[in-house]
Design a protein around this motif. Structure first.
Motif, PDB file in Angstrom:
ATOM      1  N   UNK A 154       0.855  -1.191   0.000  1.00  0.00           N
ATOM      2  CA  UNK A 154       0.000   0.000   0.000  1.00  0.00           C
ATOM      3  C   UNK A 154       0.887   1.236   0.000  1.00  0.00           C
ATOM      4  N   UNK A 155       0.834   1.990  -1.090  1.00  0.00           N
ATOM      5  CA  UNK A 155       1.722   3.148  -1.224  1.00  0.00           C
ATOM      6  C   UNK A 155       0.909   4.404  -1.555  1.00  0.00           C
ATOM      7  N   UNK A 156       0.824   5.323  -0.587  1.00  0.00           N
ATOM      8  CA  UNK A 156       0.019   6.521  -0.836  1.00  0.00           C
ATOM      9  C   UNK A 156       0.736   7.748  -0.303  1.00  0.00           C
ATOM     10  N   UNK A 157      -0.015   8.856  -0.226  1.00  0.00           N
ATOM     11  CA  UNK A 157       0.587  10.083   0.284  1.00  0.00           C
ATOM     12  C   UNK A 157       0.831  10.025   1.786  1.00  0.00           C
ATOM     13  N   UNK A 158       0.152   9.126   2.464  1.00  0.00           N
ATOM     14  CA  UNK A 158       0.289   9.054   3.922  1.00  0.00           C
ATOM     15  C   UNK A 158       0.763   7.696   4.417  1.00  0.00           C
ATOM     16  N   UNK A 159       0.747   6.674   3.558  1.00  0.00           N
ATOM     17  CA  UNK A 159       1.082   5.319   4.009  1.00  0.00           C
ATOM     18  C   UNK A 159       2.080   4.630   3.090  1.00  0.00           C
ATOM     19  N   UNK A 160       2.910   3.811   3.685  1.00  0.00           N
ATOM     20  CA  UNK A 160       3.714   2.852   2.922  1.00  0.00           C
ATOM     21  C   UNK A 160       3.756   1.611   3.791  1.00  0.00           C
ATOM     22  N   UNK A 161       2.988   0.610   3.409  1.00  0.00           N
ATOM     23  CA  UNK A 161       2.840  -0.564   4.272  1.00  0.00           C
ATOM     24  C   UNK A 161       2.751  -1.825   3.434  1.00  0.00           C
ATOM     25  N   UNK A 162       3.105  -2.932   4.071  1.00  0.00           N
ATOM     26  CA  UNK A 162       2.857  -4.243   3.471  1.00  0.00           C
ATOM     27  C   UNK A 162       1.826  -4.941   4.361  1.00  0.00           C
ATOM     28  N   UNK A 163       0.737  -5.393   3.737  1.00  0.00           N
ATOM     29  CA  UNK A 163      -0.319  -6.094   4.473  1.00  0.00           C
ATOM     30  C   UNK A 163      -0.481  -7.506   3.945  1.00  0.00           C
ATOM     31  N   UNK A 164      -0.761  -8.403   4.867  1.00  0.00           N
ATOM     32  CA  UNK A 164      -1.214  -9.731   4.490  1.00  0.00           C
ATOM     33  C   UNK A 164      -2.746  -9.607   4.481  1.00  0.00           C
ATOM     34  N   UNK A 165      -3.342  -9.621   3.284  1.00  0.00           N
ATOM     35  CA  UNK A 165      -4.800  -9.459   3.182  1.00  0.00           C
ATOM     36  C   UNK A 165      -5.404 -10.857   3.302  1.00  0.00           C
TER      37      UNK A 165
END
Ligand code: KG4
Ligand code: ZN
Length: 356
Positions: A154-165
């Motif tokens: 997830x790469x946005x203006x406020x987040x950079x994360x890796x999620x296990x969906x």
């Protein structure tokens, strides 16, 4: 009949109907006012997006108060257009989904209050959507066969994360940035080299014209983790530019953009693909505003193919903020029963990625 009873009846009808469920999605968390009509979580009937880019460009970035005022000015027309383009009337709406956080509080309030009034007047469920989960859902629209479980970058203006969906409504955090979000780094680099707002797309465009031959030093402290750091890369670019200016040298903006973008792409790629491998996952989904960057997407896709990992990202129109992703996420919240909200729903500037 009171609203609560109407909603109970509607949910019963939806369960019986099973198909052809129409969710209206409302998004107003930042500088886009968007309303969409989506059938069964995957099929867009309309997705109207009013961007405020032209308005905020003259300020060099998003001005929250100006954003809120513009949402108010246009939301009703956007709603009318969304119904018209979908060729439905408001009585066809089965549920209203809305981004309630995270985002700019004044901007969020406009969408939340609009959605509450609409859901109440129609007697249909109101569904609170977490903006981050909305971004992930944009991939359900563009890839018809995509189903959880998968890994998500997830790469946005406020987040950079890796999620296990793990399924449509539950995520597990695997790693995240310890400082700047990647979109934020793009925006700062754009500002420092004089490209201005909106930074990400401008850096990508310039990078196409440049050579990736500048070495920006970066820290390696998080190398073996799934966490990211972008402040070191950002500072390296800032220092490079100010050193050149102090020496009276011209900077080559396309080369700076190409070198910065390539470094970022490698960092995002290495960690997200390693997360897939170490969690036995062969599907990676990229979501959020920065997934619009086709260099980053193509780079990760090519590297993923070498490892047998399939990489998805939405088309550019669904990467940045839009109502369709909120309607899609709202649909899955609705059928799982997890996100049905009461009419006292309030907007929240900061929420945990897990809340729906
Ligand atoms: O998801 P989004 O629209 O809003 C948030 O939820 O934060 O993401 C906005 C971010 C901005 O930082 C913008 O510069 C970045 O996404 N972005 C890009 C591109 N398009 C948008 N970054 C890099 N390359 C792009 N093409
Ligand atoms: Zn967003």
């Amino acid at each position: 009949m009171n609203y609560k009873k109407q909603v109970e009846n509607k949910i019963k009808q939806i369960k019986e109907k099973k198909q052809g469920i129409i969710v209206l999605g409302v998004e107003s968390s930042c500088d886009e006012t968007s309303i969409a009509v989506v059938r069964d979580g995957r099929e867009i009937l309309s997705n109207i997006v009013a961007s405020q880019i032209d308005i905020h460009t003259k300020f060099g970035g998003v001005v929250p108060e100006v954003a809120s005022r513009n949402h108010i000015a246009c939301i009703n027309n956007i709603f009318k257009q969304a119904l018209k383009e979908a060729n439905i009337t408001k009585e066809d709406i089965d549920a209203v989904a809305v981004t309630y956080g995270a985002g700019l509080i004044g901007a969020l309030f406009v969408g939340v209050n609009f959605a509450k009034a609409l859901a109440y007047s129609l007697g249909v469920p109101l569904i609170a959507v977490n903006h981050i989960q909305g971004h992930i859902a944009s991939n359900y629209i563009s890839s018809a066969s995509l189903k959880p479980p998968f890994m998500c970058l997830l790469v946005s203006g406020a987040h950079t994360s890796i999620f296990d969906v793990q399924d449509y409504t539950s995520l597990k955090l695997i790693g995240q940035t310890v400082d700047d979000a990647v979109g934020e780094a793009f925006d700062k680099v754009a500002r420092v080299v004089g490209l201005g707002y909106p930074g990400g797309p401008k850096v990508e465009k310039q990078a196409l014209l440049g050579k990736n031959d500048i070495v920006f030093k970066k820290q390696n402290a998080l190398k073996h983790t799934y966490n990211f750091t972008f402040s070191g890369i950002k500072t390296a670019v800032i220092n490079y530019v100010s050193n050149a200016q102090n020496r009276g040298e011209d900077i080559v903006v396309p080369d700076i953009c190409a070198s910065f973008q390539s470094l970022v792409a490698k960092e995002l790629c290495e960690k997200s693909l390693r997360a897939c491998q170490e969690h036995n996952q062969n599907t990676l989904v990229i979501a959020g505003g920065v997934s619009a960057n086709r260099y980053i997407f193509n780079y990760i896709k090519q590297q993923g193919a070498k490892l047998g990992i399939e990489v998805y990202a939405p088309p550019i129109s669904l990467c940045t903020d839009n109502g369709a992703m909120i309607a899609s996420c709202g649909y899955y919240n609705l059928i799982s029963g997890k996100g049905i909200s009461d009419i006292n729903l309030s907007a929240k500037a900061n929420i945990d990625y897990l809340n729906n």
